[in-house]
Design an enzyme around this catalytic site. Structure first.
Site, PDB file in Angstrom:
ATOM      1  N   GLN A 176     -60.375  40.068 -14.149  1.00 61.38           N
ATOM      2  CA  GLN A 176     -61.092  38.880 -13.665  1.00 61.38           C
ATOM      3  C   GLN A 176     -61.639  39.182 -12.265  1.00 61.38           C
ATOM      4  OE1 GLN A 176     -59.383  35.057 -12.306  1.00 61.38           O
ATOM      5  NE2 GLN A 176     -60.687  34.067 -13.845  1.00 61.38           N
ATOM      6  N   TYR A 191     -64.058  28.538  -6.797  1.00 66.29           N
ATOM      7  CA  TYR A 191     -64.398  29.768  -6.066  1.00 66.29           C
ATOM      8  C   TYR A 191     -65.924  29.964  -6.037  1.00 66.29           C
ATOM      9  CZ  TYR A 191     -59.389  30.262  -6.342  1.00 66.29           C
ATOM     10  OH  TYR A 191     -58.038  30.019  -6.222  1.00 66.29           O
ATOM     11  N   ARG A 247     -65.677  32.743 -17.190  1.00 67.67           N
ATOM     12  CA  ARG A 247     -64.824  31.544 -17.232  1.00 67.67           C
ATOM     13  C   ARG A 247     -65.464  30.446 -16.400  1.00 67.67           C
ATOM     14  NH1 ARG A 247     -58.370  30.434 -15.757  1.00 67.67           N
ATOM     15  NH2 ARG A 247     -58.031  29.438 -17.769  1.00 67.67           N
ATOM     16  N   GLY A 261     -51.352  30.366 -19.911  1.00 67.20           N
ATOM     17  CA  GLY A 261     -50.905  30.761 -18.584  1.00 67.20           C
ATOM     18  C   GLY A 261     -49.399  30.800 -18.438  1.00 67.20           C
ATOM     19  N   ARG A 262     -48.827  29.659 -18.051  1.00 63.54           N
ATOM     20  CA  ARG A 262     -47.404  29.647 -17.694  1.00 63.54           C
ATOM     21  C   ARG A 262     -46.456  30.105 -18.791  1.00 63.54           C
ATOM     22  NH1 ARG A 262     -48.630  24.001 -14.859  1.00 63.54           N
ATOM     23  NH2 ARG A 262     -50.166  24.134 -16.544  1.00 63.54           N
TER      24      ARG A 262
HETATM   25  C1  LIG Z   1     -49.536  30.838 -10.879  1.00 60.05           C
HETATM   26  C2  LIG Z   1     -50.919  30.573 -11.373  1.00 60.05           C
HETATM   27  C3  LIG Z   1     -51.966  31.394 -10.979  1.00 60.05           C
HETATM   28  C4  LIG Z   1     -53.268  31.220 -11.472  1.00 60.05           C
HETATM   29  N1  LIG Z   1     -54.269  32.089 -11.113  1.00 60.05           N
HETATM   30  C5  LIG Z   1     -55.494  31.992 -11.681  1.00 60.05           C
HETATM   31  C6  LIG Z   1     -56.502  32.977 -11.436  1.00 60.05           C
HETATM   32  O1  LIG Z   1     -56.300  33.959 -10.703  1.00 60.05           O
HETATM   33  N2  LIG Z   1     -57.704  32.806 -12.042  1.00 60.05           N
HETATM   34  C7  LIG Z   1     -57.974  31.746 -12.874  1.00 60.05           C
HETATM   35  O2  LIG Z   1     -59.080  31.651 -13.422  1.00 60.05           O
HETATM   36  N3  LIG Z   1     -57.031  30.817 -13.149  1.00 60.05           N
HETATM   37  C8  LIG Z   1     -55.799  30.929 -12.592  1.00 60.05           C
HETATM   38  N4  LIG Z   1     -54.812  30.022 -12.925  1.00 60.05           N
HETATM   39  C9  LIG Z   1     -55.057  29.042 -13.996  1.00 60.05           C
HETATM   40  C10 LIG Z   1     -54.549  29.596 -15.333  1.00 60.05           C
HETATM   41  O3  LIG Z   1     -55.397  30.640 -15.777  1.00 60.05           O
HETATM   42  C11 LIG Z   1     -54.456  28.485 -16.417  1.00 60.05           C
HETATM   43  O4  LIG Z   1     -55.728  27.918 -16.564  1.00 60.05           O
HETATM   44  C12 LIG Z   1     -53.435  27.419 -16.058  1.00 60.05           C
HETATM   45  O5  LIG Z   1     -52.184  28.021 -15.778  1.00 60.05           O
HETATM   46  C13 LIG Z   1     -53.234  26.376 -17.154  1.00 60.05           C
HETATM   47  O6  LIG Z   1     -52.786  26.975 -18.357  1.00 60.05           O
HETATM   48  P1  LIG Z   1     -51.227  26.861 -18.849  1.00 60.05           P
HETATM   49  O7  LIG Z   1     -50.928  25.401 -19.033  1.00 60.05           O
HETATM   50  O8  LIG Z   1     -51.185  27.627 -20.126  1.00 60.05           O
HETATM   51  O9  LIG Z   1     -50.384  27.465 -17.765  1.00 60.05           O
HETATM   52  C14 LIG Z   1     -53.530  30.163 -12.384  1.00 60.05           C
HETATM   53  C15 LIG Z   1     -52.472  29.319 -12.769  1.00 60.05           C
HETATM   54  C16 LIG Z   1     -51.189  29.506 -12.291  1.00 60.05           C
HETATM   55  C17 LIG Z   1     -50.069  28.617 -12.774  1.00 60.05           C
END
Ligand SMILES: Cc1cc2nc3c(=O)[nH]c(=O)nc-3n(C[C@H](O)[C@H](O)[C@H](O)COP(=O)(O)O)c2cc1C
Length: 356
Positions: free
Chosen positions: A96, A176, A223, A313-314
């Site tokens: 990314q 961003y 994205r 994500g999480r």
């Molecule tokens: C710790 C953390 C770091 C993240 N870093 C990014 C990132 O670098 N780039 C991005 O597009 N989204 C980032 N996100 C968003 C995640 O890609 C994702 O959209 C978000 O966690 C929700 O999905 P989930 O419910 O499956 O966790 C981040 C989320 C979390 C929790």
């Protein structure tokens, strides 16, 4: 269906679970990925596709201490160890590319000027190595400076290919730089890159085209996160949101990109599904930060035809073997938010795979 293969660009994903880009801030002051990152990503190679954490294309584009970059030879070599580890484990990985724009501070960029579409600061404070400070008023990029920033993103994409990534995801979400061009409150320019939806989408469209020209459309994803009003973004006029993102998606649709990835709290709603129809290619969704993605949600999104794959994500932070656990309905580890942005292996490489 979630556990069936999917063609994405030139890749064949063994399942439709995509590890979300997840910033974890473990790349040190120099932004060089080390063996800890290689191990973290290697452990997660059974997910259909891994998207790396947001990675800066230039020192001025860095948003966080500890964030990795893809600028220097050392950073490229560090990422090569990561992609080698993922590939050796049978996985696939995109980088990314994230220019942070105004989400930063000179204490984070090593003194480099903070840049954005317009000289509009985010309200509130940014965490810097010297403690919390107000967000700075960014330098509004001049029309002449725009090609230079675009070139940084192109060069970073070329570096990503050199580092062994299977492709890149352009980060045009979550407040961003690229998102700052799209949103009317962070982009108040009066040149051809501001004002109308067409003008606000222009920088993103040109950047996507430039990256495609450099590395090929099948290795480029993007994205976006319409209406994700974080980090000072205010996309609150539904008609304007629709017009802006329709222009963007209509313009990039003919390129035949590897994928379009949308973060939105209502992935099966009209806005997201209309954008999907206009795009016409491989389509990924994520339901956003509000609630953690569940297995049931992910299964339904693909089964109901609302997405080709689901970005997770999480659950992928806490479960290196998430693909197996969700496929076999096994119990899950819970993510520990206190270690998301901490240092070291704890909460990073020590979540166990399912025993048995
Ligand atoms: C710790 C953390 C770091 C993240 N870093 C990014 C990132 O670098 N780039 C991005 O597009 N989204 C980032 N996100 C968003 C995640 O890609 C994702 O959209 C978000 O966690 C929700 O999905 P989930 O419910 O499956 O966790 C981040 C989320 C979390 C929790």
């Amino acid at each position: 269906m979630l556990f069936s293969p999917l063609a994405l660009g030139e890749l064949e994903l063994p399942n439709r679970l995509v590890m979300a880009p997840l910033t974890r801030l473990r790349a040190g002051e120099e932004g060089i990925p080390g063996s800890l990152l290689a191990e973290h990503y290697r452990q997660r190679a059974s997910l259909g596709l891994i998207v790396s954490e947001g990675t800066y294309p230039s020192p001025a584009g860095r948003s966080y201490p500890g964030q990795p970059g893809i600028v220097t030879e050392e950073q490229i070599a560090g990422w090569k160890k990561v992609t080698d580890a993922v590939h050796a484990e049978g996985g696939r990985m995109f980088a990314q590319i994230m220019h942070g724009g105004r989400v930063s501070h000179p204490d984070i960029t090593g003194g480099h000027t903070i840049v954005a579409p317009s000289a509009v600061a985010i309200e509130g404070e940014v965490r810097t190595p010297a403690g919390k400070q107000p967000y700075p008023v960014p330098h509004a990029l001049t029309t002449d400076e725009l090609p230079l920033v675009m070139q940084e993103i192109v060069d970073a994409s070329l570096n990503a290919i050199e580092a062994g990534f299977d492709g890149v995801e352009l980060h045009s979400a979550n407040g961003y730089l690229l998102h700052e061009f799209l949103a009317p409150n962070s982009n108040v320019r009066d040149d051809s890159y501001g004002g109308s939806p067409e003008n606000r989408a222009r920088f993103v469209i040109e950047t996507v085209n430039a990256v495609v020209a450099a590395i090929g459309a099948s290795r480029v994803g993007i994205r976006i996160s319409p209406e994700h009003n974080v980090q000072g973004i205010a996309e609150v006029d539904a008609a304007d949101v629709r017009a802006t993102y329709e222009v963007l998606v209509d313009s990039i649709a003919p390129l035949n990109l590897a994928y379009l990835s949308i973060l939105h709290h209502e992935p099966s709603g009209d806005l997201v599904q209309d954008l999907r129809a206009r795009f016409g290619g491989t389509f990924l969704v994520n339901t956003g930060f509000g609630v953690v993605t569940t297995r049931e949600e992910a299964v339904a999104l693909v089964a109901d035809g609302h997405a080709d794959a689901v970005v997770v994500g999480r659950p992928a932070i806490a479960n290196p073997d998430l693909a197996r656990r969700w496929n076999e309905s096994l119990p899950l580890n819970e993510p520990d938010p206190s270690t998301f942005y901490a240092e070291g292996a704890e909460g990073y490489t020590d979540y166990p795979a399912y025993a048995g």
